[in-house]
Design a protein around this motif. Structure first.
Motif, PDB file in Angstrom:
ATOM      1  N   THR A  95      44.897  39.791  40.968  1.00 31.38           N
ATOM      2  CA  THR A  95      45.992  38.883  41.340  1.00 31.38           C
ATOM      3  C   THR A  95      47.199  39.091  40.419  1.00 31.38           C
ATOM      4  OG1 THR A  95      45.271  37.046  39.928  1.00 31.38           O
ATOM      5  CG2 THR A  95      44.351  37.128  42.155  1.00 31.38           C
ATOM      6  N   VAL A  96      46.944  39.579  39.209  1.00 30.80           N
ATOM      7  CA  VAL A  96      48.047  39.827  38.273  1.00 30.80           C
ATOM      8  C   VAL A  96      48.939  40.960  38.800  1.00 30.80           C
ATOM      9  CG1 VAL A  96      48.621  40.546  35.912  1.00 30.80           C
ATOM     10  CG2 VAL A  96      46.692  39.001  36.316  1.00 30.80           C
ATOM     11  N   ALA A  97      48.314  41.927  39.480  1.00 31.06           N
ATOM     12  CA  ALA A  97      49.061  43.069  40.012  1.00 31.06           C
ATOM     13  C   ALA A  97      50.044  42.634  41.095  1.00 31.06           C
ATOM     14  CB  ALA A  97      48.090  44.114  40.556  1.00 31.06           C
ATOM     15  N   ASP A  98      49.793  41.481  41.713  1.00 34.94           N
ATOM     16  CA  ASP A  98      50.681  41.001  42.768  1.00 34.94           C
ATOM     17  C   ASP A  98      51.845  40.175  42.231  1.00 34.94           C
ATOM     18  OD1 ASP A  98      48.972  42.188  44.586  1.00 34.94           O
ATOM     19  OD2 ASP A  98      47.738  40.377  44.793  1.00 34.94           O
TER      20      ASP A  98
ATOM     21  N   GLU B  84      45.274  53.040  30.234  1.00 35.23           N
ATOM     22  CA  GLU B  84      46.517  52.721  29.526  1.00 35.23           C
ATOM     23  C   GLU B  84      47.243  51.562  30.217  1.00 35.23           C
ATOM     24  OE1 GLU B  84      49.063  56.077  28.755  1.00 35.23           O
ATOM     25  OE2 GLU B  84      50.642  54.811  27.919  1.00 35.23           O
ATOM     26  N   VAL B  85      47.364  51.638  31.529  1.00 36.74           N
ATOM     27  CA  VAL B  85      48.025  50.558  32.270  1.00 36.74           C
ATOM     28  C   VAL B  85      47.238  49.257  32.100  1.00 36.74           C
ATOM     29  CG1 VAL B  85      48.653  49.737  34.579  1.00 36.74           C
ATOM     30  CG2 VAL B  85      49.098  52.106  33.953  1.00 36.74           C
ATOM     31  N   ALA B  86      45.908  49.351  32.189  1.00 37.14           N
ATOM     32  CA  ALA B  86      45.068  48.151  32.070  1.00 37.14           C
ATOM     33  C   ALA B  86      45.273  47.481  30.709  1.00 37.14           C
ATOM     34  CB  ALA B  86      43.597  48.522  32.265  1.00 37.14           C
TER      35      ALA B  86
ATOM     36  N   THR C  73      33.026  52.988  34.344  1.00 36.92           N
ATOM     37  CA  THR C  73      34.131  52.240  34.975  1.00 36.92           C
ATOM     38  C   THR C  73      34.456  52.790  36.366  1.00 36.92           C
ATOM     39  OG1 THR C  73      35.847  53.545  33.815  1.00 36.92           O
ATOM     40  CG2 THR C  73      35.196  51.422  32.823  1.00 36.92           C
ATOM     41  N   GLN C  74      34.193  54.079  36.592  1.00 34.96           N
ATOM     42  CA  GLN C  74      34.401  54.634  37.939  1.00 34.96           C
ATOM     43  C   GLN C  74      33.432  53.962  38.919  1.00 34.96           C
ATOM     44  OE1 GLN C  74      36.720  57.059  39.064  1.00 34.96           O
ATOM     45  NE2 GLN C  74      35.987  56.440  41.085  1.00 34.96           N
ATOM     46  N   ALA C  75      32.181  53.822  38.517  1.00 34.94           N
ATOM     47  CA  ALA C  75      31.199  53.181  39.402  1.00 34.94           C
ATOM     48  C   ALA C  75      31.565  51.715  39.647  1.00 34.94           C
ATOM     49  CB  ALA C  75      29.804  53.291  38.794  1.00 34.94           C
ATOM     50  N   LEU C  76      32.019  51.033  38.603  1.00 33.72           N
ATOM     51  CA  LEU C  76      32.398  49.624  38.769  1.00 33.72           C
ATOM     52  C   LEU C  76      33.587  49.487  39.731  1.00 33.72           C
ATOM     53  CD1 LEU C  76      31.852  48.539  35.072  1.00 33.72           C
ATOM     54  CD2 LEU C  76      30.729  47.453  37.040  1.00 33.72           C
ATOM     55  N   LEU C  77      34.548  50.404  39.624  1.00 30.97           N
ATOM     56  CA  LEU C  77      35.703  50.299  40.530  1.00 30.97           C
ATOM     57  C   LEU C  77      35.300  50.683  41.953  1.00 30.97           C
ATOM     58  CD1 LEU C  77      37.516  53.049  41.506  1.00 30.97           C
ATOM     59  CD2 LEU C  77      37.743  53.238  39.052  1.00 30.97           C
TER      60      LEU C  77
ATOM     61  N   GLN D  42      41.057  52.865  45.579  1.00 32.08           N
ATOM     62  CA  GLN D  42      40.167  53.055  44.426  1.00 32.08           C
ATOM     63  C   GLN D  42      40.991  53.169  43.142  1.00 32.08           C
ATOM     64  OE1 GLN D  42      37.858  56.093  46.913  1.00 32.08           O
ATOM     65  NE2 GLN D  42      36.528  55.880  45.153  1.00 32.08           N
ATOM     66  N   VAL D  43      42.103  53.886  43.221  1.00 38.85           N
ATOM     67  CA  VAL D  43      42.950  54.045  42.029  1.00 38.85           C
ATOM     68  C   VAL D  43      43.546  52.695  41.621  1.00 38.85           C
ATOM     69  CG1 VAL D  43      44.986  55.181  41.078  1.00 38.85           C
ATOM     70  CG2 VAL D  43      43.452  56.454  42.599  1.00 38.85           C
ATOM     71  N   ALA D  44      44.059  51.950  42.594  1.00 46.04           N
ATOM     72  CA  ALA D  44      44.645  50.642  42.289  1.00 46.04           C
ATOM     73  C   ALA D  44      43.577  49.704  41.723  1.00 46.04           C
ATOM     74  CB  ALA D  44      45.267  50.043  43.551  1.00 46.04           C
ATOM     75  N   ASN D  45      42.410  49.700  42.338  1.00 47.89           N
ATOM     76  CA  ASN D  45      41.326  48.831  41.866  1.00 47.89           C
ATOM     77  C   ASN D  45      40.845  49.226  40.478  1.00 47.89           C
ATOM     78  OD1 ASN D  45      41.407  47.364  44.227  1.00 47.89           O
ATOM     79  ND2 ASN D  45      39.760  48.519  45.210  1.00 47.89           N
TER      80      ASN D  45
END
Ligand code: NCD
Length: 306
Positions: free
Chosen positions: A27-30, A60-62, A134-138, A283-286
């Protein structure tokens, strides 16, 4: 939980906590100001000994969206190329007061060693052919958002299983979360010991596609190959590539996933990669939301998230 080293040892509760926290982070991304003050004054070091586009920038973005200070440290251009050991590098980071170290390394297990040498949290961003949690989690987050659940779904993972840390992390996590995993690859790219994994193995993609809710394609990792594992690229694509005909054989609601980088025309046809059934860009955004969640949960943040 202090480190995130694998999904094999992640409990169902911990995994769900990450996914639920990531929903909030999304929701922060919105918002117009995409930033939370949560990790202000904390330092996150990106320690990358292998090339990466998506994963490094995503972390880095996170970290920046949580207001942490980020230091990017890559093996090229650092003293690592002068032969400095992982332990010396770890001690240097320790002296700089890193609260979290995000580590990608060509050797399976390197982040485990690092975790013994630093006081901060270690996040495995891909270690050799072992894991990429983290790839699996996303990926799990993306499936749950699109299909509403993970429990009872049939997920098919196709391609270079032998060299894929993405496949291993997904298999452990998805089975912990109640999905049925089928692994498909040429026999030469199936790892030894696969019968001990919580997954079925098939060599026939066409037989599995109609029963799949999700089809996850993997890149053939030439840089890790020491031998010829299949006759020709054309032959690989003919038997294991996802093209429009194979997409049509999947149930209408089934998803096509790929962790990137894609080799268009090899494991996935371009029109399939760009179709509405493909979640590649999502997937990239998530990935950013999920990595925010992991950093938040490991570093504790300040208590309130606003
Ligand atoms: C993968 C990796 O590096 O393990 N990519 C990624 O992190 N998105 C898979 C690959 O390189 O094929």
């Amino acid at each position: 939980m202090r480190h995130l080293l694998s999904t094999e040892d992640l409990t169902r509760d911990d995994a769900l906590r990450v996914l639920d926290t990531a929903e909030y982070m999304a929701t922060v991304a919105d918002r117009s100001v995409k930033k939370l003050p949560t990790l202000r004054g904390r330092t996150v070091v990106n320690l990358f000994f292998e090339d990466s586009t998506r994963t490094r920038t995503s972390f880095e973005v996170a970290a920046k969206r949580l207001s942490a200070d980020v230091i990017n440290f890559s093996a090229r251009g650092s003293s690592v190329s002068k032969g400095e050991s992982l332990k010396d590098t770890a001690q240097t980071l320790e002296a700089m007061g890193a609260d979290a170290v995000v580590c990608r390394h060509p050797a399976s297990g390197a982040p485990y060693r690092l975790a013994r040498w630093v006081r901060g949290s270690v996040l495995n961003a891909g270690d050799g052919t072992h894991e990429h949690p983290t790839q699996a989690l996303l990926d799990a987050f993306t499936i749950r958002r699109r299909l509403g659940r993970l429990e009872g779904l049939s997920v098919t993972i196709v391609g270079d299983l032998l060299h894929s840390r993405v496949a291993r992390s997904n298999m452990w996590l998805l089975s912990t979360l109640g999905a049925r995993v089928t692994l498909v690859a040429p026999p030469t790219l199936v790892p030894v010991g696969v019968e001990q994994w919580p997954a079925e193995v098939s060599y026939d993609l066409d037989a599995v596609l109609p029963k799949s809710d999700v089809v996850m394609m993997l890149r053939v990792q030439r840089e890790r190959m020491t031998a010829a594992f299949f006759p020709t690229e054309r032959e690989y694509t003919r038997r294991y590539g996802l093209d429009a005909d194979r997409l049509a054989a999947m149930p209408p609601s089934a998803l096509v996933m790929h962790p990137g980088p894609m080799v268009r025309g090899m494991e996935i046809a371009s029109d399939v990669a760009d179709s509405t059934r493909s979640t590649v860009v999502e997937q990239v955004a998530n990935g950013v939301s999920v990595r925010m969640a992991v950093l938040y949960l490991l570093l504790g943040g300040t208590r309130e998230v606003t």
